[in-house]
Design a protein around this motif. Sequence first.
Motif, PDB file in Angstrom:
ATOM      1  N   HIS A  83      -9.143  -1.491   3.633  1.00 16.00           N
ATOM      2  CA  HIS A  83      -7.818  -2.111   2.915  1.00 16.00           C
ATOM      3  C   HIS A  83      -8.187  -3.626   2.853  1.00 16.00           C
ATOM      4  CE1 HIS A  83      -4.892   1.565   3.530  1.00 16.00           C
ATOM      5  NE2 HIS A  83      -5.943   1.792   2.412  1.00 16.00           N
ATOM      6  N   GLU A  86     -10.653  -4.420   0.233  1.00 21.68           N
ATOM      7  CA  GLU A  86     -10.085  -4.064  -1.097  1.00 21.68           C
ATOM      8  C   GLU A  86      -9.011  -5.434  -1.570  1.00 21.68           C
ATOM      9  OE1 GLU A  86      -9.313   0.732  -1.477  1.00 21.68           O
ATOM     10  OE2 GLU A  86      -7.668  -0.568  -0.665  1.00 21.68           O
ATOM     11  N   ASP A  87      -8.341  -5.903  -0.701  1.00 25.22           N
ATOM     12  CA  ASP A  87      -7.307  -6.880  -0.516  1.00 25.22           C
ATOM     13  C   ASP A  87      -8.072  -8.016  -1.199  1.00 25.22           C
ATOM     14  OD1 ASP A  87      -5.136  -5.150  -0.230  1.00 25.22           O
ATOM     15  OD2 ASP A  87      -5.274  -5.983   1.866  1.00 25.22           O
ATOM     16  N   ARG A  91      -7.377  -6.171  -5.107  1.00 26.03           N
ATOM     17  CA  ARG A  91      -6.812  -4.847  -5.463  1.00 26.03           C
ATOM     18  C   ARG A  91      -5.263  -4.975  -5.319  1.00 26.03           C
ATOM     19  NH1 ARG A  91      -7.591   1.234  -3.882  1.00 26.03           N
ATOM     20  NH2 ARG A  91      -5.660   2.056  -4.854  1.00 26.03           N
ATOM     21  N   ARG A  93      -1.705  -2.542  -6.368  1.00 27.80           N
ATOM     22  CA  ARG A  93      -1.394  -1.077  -6.584  1.00 27.80           C
ATOM     23  C   ARG A  93       0.038  -0.902  -7.173  1.00 27.80           C
ATOM     24  NH1 ARG A  93      -4.009  -1.777  -1.824  1.00 27.80           N
ATOM     25  NH2 ARG A  93      -5.527  -0.199  -1.026  1.00 27.80           N
ATOM     26  N   TYR A  95       0.987   1.363  -9.519  1.00 31.67           N
ATOM     27  CA  TYR A  95       1.657   2.826  -9.731  1.00 31.67           C
ATOM     28  C   TYR A  95       0.292   3.707  -9.265  1.00 31.67           C
ATOM     29  CZ  TYR A  95      -0.915   2.480 -14.221  1.00 31.67           C
ATOM     30  OH  TYR A  95      -1.735   2.369 -15.109  1.00 31.67           O
ATOM     31  N   VAL A  96       0.630   5.027  -8.881  1.00 31.10           N
ATOM     32  CA  VAL A  96      -0.438   6.064  -8.283  1.00 31.10           C
ATOM     33  C   VAL A  96      -1.457   6.046  -9.471  1.00 31.10           C
ATOM     34  CG1 VAL A  96      -0.766   8.260  -7.745  1.00 31.10           C
ATOM     35  CG2 VAL A  96       1.259   7.175  -6.954  1.00 31.10           C
ATOM     36  N   ASN A  97      -2.694   6.008  -9.152  1.00 30.34           N
ATOM     37  CA  ASN A  97      -3.826   6.508  -9.957  1.00 30.34           C
ATOM     38  C   ASN A  97      -3.867   5.240 -11.139  1.00 30.34           C
ATOM     39  OD1 ASN A  97      -4.745   8.841  -8.663  1.00 30.34           O
ATOM     40  ND2 ASN A  97      -3.222   9.852  -9.971  1.00 30.34           N
ATOM     41  N   ARG A 100      -8.339   0.037 -11.169  1.00 28.82           N
ATOM     42  CA  ARG A 100      -8.193  -0.854 -10.095  1.00 28.82           C
ATOM     43  C   ARG A 100      -9.648  -1.728 -10.005  1.00 28.82           C
ATOM     44  NH1 ARG A 100      -7.559   4.748  -6.886  1.00 28.82           N
ATOM     45  NH2 ARG A 100      -6.319   4.703  -8.647  1.00 28.82           N
ATOM     46  N   ASP A 103     -11.588   0.239  -5.073  1.00 26.40           N
ATOM     47  CA  ASP A 103     -11.283   1.514  -4.138  1.00 26.40           C
ATOM     48  C   ASP A 103     -12.225   1.804  -3.095  1.00 26.40           C
ATOM     49  OD1 ASP A 103      -9.119   3.249  -3.724  1.00 26.40           O
ATOM     50  OD2 ASP A 103      -9.799   4.950  -4.897  1.00 26.40           O
TER      51      ASP A 103
END
Length: 169
Positions: A83, A86-87, A91, A93, A95-97, A100, A103
């Motif tokens: 994570h 990613e940050d 990245r 987030r 919404y879901v999916n 990006r 990942d």
Amino acid sequence: MSDVTAVVAIGANLPQADGTPAIETCRWAVEQLRRIPGMRVAAVSSWWESAPIPPDPRSPPYVNGAALLEGALGPEALLAALHAIEDRAGRVRPYVNAPRVLDLDLIDLGGVVRDGPAPILPHPRAAGRAFVLMPLAEVAPGWVHPVLGKSVETLIADLPAQQIARLAS
């Protein structure tokens, strides 16, 4: 924790804020994986291009790959390290999916099976996704899903049609 083998799926379909393309972000991520204390990168797959799942006409194709890591980090510590990478890539987030910048998914950690706390292992959707299984087969041929008891090759053979192609190196 003694040394274990981890499978990490790598994916991106948006450029970074500075315009860095997805494939370069994925390559950068591998270099960041090499810097995780207590882990070493043992193998990296080819890069693949895949359509988003679920399909989303607003979302560009993904670049996907996988890395095999070896070391002594536990699941929470390794997930936190993923994570953090990613940050650093930027990245978000929303919404879901959502599309990006990067990942990094922990697919397997030494065959551990757990429903929680995070991370859930093995990754709950990995067995149905060509963009995870095709690169995984390159870095860990013969890998067996610890819940389903099926090899990665069998899981690939059982997949419904999905848009995926190996990218030229």
